[in-house]
Design a protein around this motif. Sequence first.
Motif, mmCIF file in Angstrom:
data_model
loop_
_atom_site.group_PDB
_atom_site.id
_atom_site.type_symbol
_atom_site.label_atom_id
_atom_site.label_comp_id
_atom_site.label_asym_id
_atom_site.label_seq_id
_atom_site.Cartn_x
_atom_site.Cartn_y
_atom_site.Cartn_z
ATOM 1 N N VAL A 269 -0.775 -1.683 -34.136
ATOM 2 C CA VAL A 269 -1.193 -1.610 -35.327
ATOM 3 C C VAL A 269 -1.270 -0.127 -35.771
ATOM 4 N N LYS A 270 -0.861 0.136 -37.116
ATOM 5 C CA LYS A 270 -1.174 1.495 -37.573
ATOM 6 C C LYS A 270 -2.408 1.463 -38.432
ATOM 7 N N VAL A 271 -2.840 2.524 -38.258
ATOM 8 C CA VAL A 271 -4.474 2.729 -38.732
ATOM 9 C C VAL A 271 -4.574 4.265 -39.307
ATOM 10 N N TYR A 272 -5.583 4.567 -40.100
ATOM 11 C CA TYR A 272 -6.019 5.747 -40.400
ATOM 12 C C TYR A 272 -7.378 6.187 -40.096
ATOM 13 N N LYS A 273 -7.555 7.550 -39.761
ATOM 14 C CA LYS A 273 -8.879 7.941 -39.480
ATOM 15 C C LYS A 273 -9.672 7.992 -40.571
ATOM 16 N N ALA A 274 -10.917 7.333 -40.477
ATOM 17 C CA ALA A 274 -11.850 7.039 -41.425
ATOM 18 C C ALA A 274 -12.587 8.575 -41.711
ATOM 19 N N ASP A 275 -12.846 8.701 -42.855
ATOM 20 C CA ASP A 275 -13.339 10.161 -43.465
ATOM 21 C C ASP A 275 -14.744 10.100 -42.819
ATOM 22 N N GLY A 276 -15.201 11.467 -41.992
ATOM 23 C CA GLY A 276 -16.300 11.733 -41.584
ATOM 24 C C GLY A 276 -16.899 11.095 -40.347
ATOM 25 N N ALA A 277 -15.974 10.466 -39.592
ATOM 26 C CA ALA A 277 -16.141 9.773 -38.207
ATOM 27 C C ALA A 277 -14.711 10.073 -37.072
ATOM 28 N N ASN A 279 -14.174 9.126 -34.456
ATOM 29 C CA ASN A 279 -13.519 8.080 -33.505
ATOM 30 C C ASN A 279 -13.438 6.770 -34.199
ATOM 31 N N ILE A 280 -13.534 6.588 -35.472
ATOM 32 C CA ILE A 280 -13.231 5.491 -36.126
ATOM 33 C C ILE A 280 -12.050 5.705 -36.943
ATOM 34 N N TYR A 281 -11.085 4.414 -36.871
ATOM 35 C CA TYR A 281 -9.948 4.268 -37.495
ATOM 36 C C TYR A 281 -10.075 3.088 -38.261
ATOM 37 N N ILE A 282 -9.145 2.912 -39.491
ATOM 38 C CA ILE A 282 -9.278 1.767 -40.237
ATOM 39 C C ILE A 282 -7.926 1.254 -40.852
ATOM 40 N N GLN A 283 -7.664 0.103 -41.094
ATOM 41 C CA GLN A 283 -6.380 -0.394 -41.521
ATOM 42 C C GLN A 283 -6.395 -0.112 -42.881
ATOM 43 N N ASN A 284 -7.278 -0.294 -43.676
ATOM 44 C CA ASN A 284 -7.460 -0.001 -45.103
ATOM 45 C C ASN A 284 -8.921 0.546 -45.481
ATOM 46 N N TYR A 285 -9.065 0.779 -46.957
ATOM 47 C CA TYR A 285 -10.301 1.386 -47.337
ATOM 48 C C TYR A 285 -10.994 0.828 -48.459
ATOM 49 N N ASP A 286 -11.207 -0.521 -48.061
ATOM 50 C CA ASP A 286 -11.759 -1.548 -49.167
ATOM 51 C C ASP A 286 -13.299 -1.734 -48.875
ATOM 52 N N LYS A 287 -13.949 -2.357 -49.733
ATOM 53 C CA LYS A 287 -15.431 -1.993 -49.713
ATOM 54 C C LYS A 287 -16.202 -2.683 -48.460
ATOM 55 N N GLN A 288 -15.463 -3.686 -47.814
ATOM 56 C CA GLN A 288 -16.090 -4.316 -46.585
ATOM 57 C C GLN A 288 -15.953 -3.398 -45.468
ATOM 58 N N THR A 289 -14.638 -2.550 -45.557
ATOM 59 C CA THR A 289 -14.310 -1.541 -44.577
ATOM 60 C C THR A 289 -15.264 -0.495 -44.454
ATOM 61 N N LYS A 290 -15.595 0.134 -45.827
ATOM 62 C CA LYS A 290 -16.324 1.152 -45.651
ATOM 63 C C LYS A 290 -17.911 0.721 -45.289
ATOM 64 N N SER A 291 -18.154 -0.334 -45.635
ATOM 65 C CA SER A 291 -19.662 -0.857 -45.281
ATOM 66 C C SER A 291 -19.660 -0.927 -43.664
ATOM 67 N N MET A 292 -18.481 -1.429 -43.058
ATOM 68 C CA MET A 292 -18.520 -1.699 -41.651
ATOM 69 C C MET A 292 -18.254 -0.127 -41.063
ATOM 70 N N ILE A 313 -11.767 0.797 -33.902
ATOM 71 C CA ILE A 313 -10.669 0.375 -34.718
ATOM 72 C C ILE A 313 -11.207 -0.676 -35.852
ATOM 73 N N VAL A 314 -11.292 -0.710 -36.720
ATOM 74 C CA VAL A 314 -11.872 -1.687 -37.766
ATOM 75 C C VAL A 314 -10.608 -2.154 -38.518
ATOM 76 N N LEU A 315 -10.320 -3.696 -38.349
ATOM 77 C CA LEU A 315 -9.115 -4.484 -38.707
ATOM 78 C C LEU A 315 -9.520 -5.341 -39.618
ATOM 79 N N ASN A 316 -8.449 -5.985 -40.282
ATOM 80 C CA ASN A 316 -8.562 -7.242 -40.938
ATOM 81 C C ASN A 316 -8.536 -8.292 -39.868
ATOM 82 N N ASN A 317 -9.484 -9.270 -40.291
ATOM 83 C CA ASN A 317 -9.694 -10.285 -39.072
ATOM 84 C C ASN A 317 -8.252 -11.126 -38.551
#
Length: 469
Positions: A269-277, A279-292, A313-317
């Motif tokens: 899976v391709k992910v992006y490094k989250a701002d300010g963290a 060791n945390i990587y994300i698939q997209n940066y929607d509201k749920q992802t930001k909260s998680m 790694i935070v991903l869509n279910n």
Amino acid sequence: MDDISIGLLKGIKKSFSSGVEESKAINDLLNKLDDKKADYEDAQKYAIEVGELLSKSFEENIDSASLPNGKMYYNIAKKVVDPELKEGFEKVSDYSTKVQKILNEDAKIGLKVQKPVYNQARSNGIVRRLADAESYDDVSWILKDPVVNFNQSVVDDTIKVNAEAHYKVGMHPKITRKVAGNACDWCMNLAGTYEYPDDVPDEVYHRHRDCRCIVTYNPGNGKAVQDVHSKKWFESEDKVETLGAQNVDYMGMPKKITFNSGDGDMKTVKVYKADGAQNIYIQNYDKQTKSMVAYLDDVINKKNKYGQIDNIIVLNNNRLKGIAAYRHDDNSLFISKELIDPNKFAKIVDPSIFPARSVTDVLDHELGGHKRHWDAVKRYKTDNKIDNLNDAKMQIESPLRKHVVNQMGFDPLYINKTVSLNAERSFYSSKNLNELVADANILIERNELSDSELKRLVKGVINYDGESK
């Protein structure tokens, strides 16, 4: 002594052959295939009908009275069940590959149709399950709906191998799962269309008992063409003309990192490094992802509740094989972003199967349970100079396993009643204690584990302090 498998097989073959010949549904579906109007929905219907007829032929010819000591011994099951599963496979794979040929021709795709491979391992599993039971009556159910599912999986496997072939030549296959009948929440959550391979969760092809959901694939109706320079195939001329744009770097585009879970836990899976963290990587940066991300950064990184985690790694279910996962090889946590929303959590996590009731429970399962479990095993391996990690795991778990097995001797439903159905299923399928430890830790954290000895033994494993045993 006469080999009763010969007579049983003869009777089953006769019943199955007659059932197929007399089935109006089979004949109608074959006529549709001859008219080149059949699609994968028809293939699934054909597989279900073949599976039900095969199951019926087993039921009509096998019962405890016809078996020595009322037991389906391994040699009998191997000689009777496996050949008939293969016969069903041949019928369904033949229908499915002919459907794929029709679809390829309609889409003007000049690729050879791929035939699936017979799933010998799954057949062996059915045979072993029959042979392990002391009484055939106790396990006769495995020759009912599981046989139908076995045949449905042949269609799924046909879809997989052909979608993979199309993907390799540059096409973008889309797999669709449709619900059937009164679908459960789990099936409803899986319904939809996914682009192969990254967006297709493994569960798309999974079915519980009595599930009749349909998985389909259509390669489309645009002519597949080949780039004369690269020799790659594409779905349209437009794809070839814009090929060069794939190599352009756009200013400000986040850097993509590819994680491969290994062991089938997840797709690459391709992910992006989250701002300010870091060791945390994300698939997209929607509201749920930001909260998680905010929650995980606080609990894991700032409060350090579970120790150092190298990758989160935070991903869509729908990208995860399950709810969440911990991979001990590289100290990585994979987690569904939707779990941060209580309403979404309730739809994803079945309370009749899992003890987790919140995202905190999920972390107590994955990190408080699985991570601490594996960390303890690794420490034990080092302290006791054991070469193999699995050997160390078996040794450190030995008192816990003995207690669980003893309790199951008194009550076969002990794990389900004391810990969870999830833990019970895992133990029965692989004799693995991982899920039991992780789910028990949730209950320990909530002070809800009723068996004090089990609590002591679980804590003894995950809190191993370095003393040799």
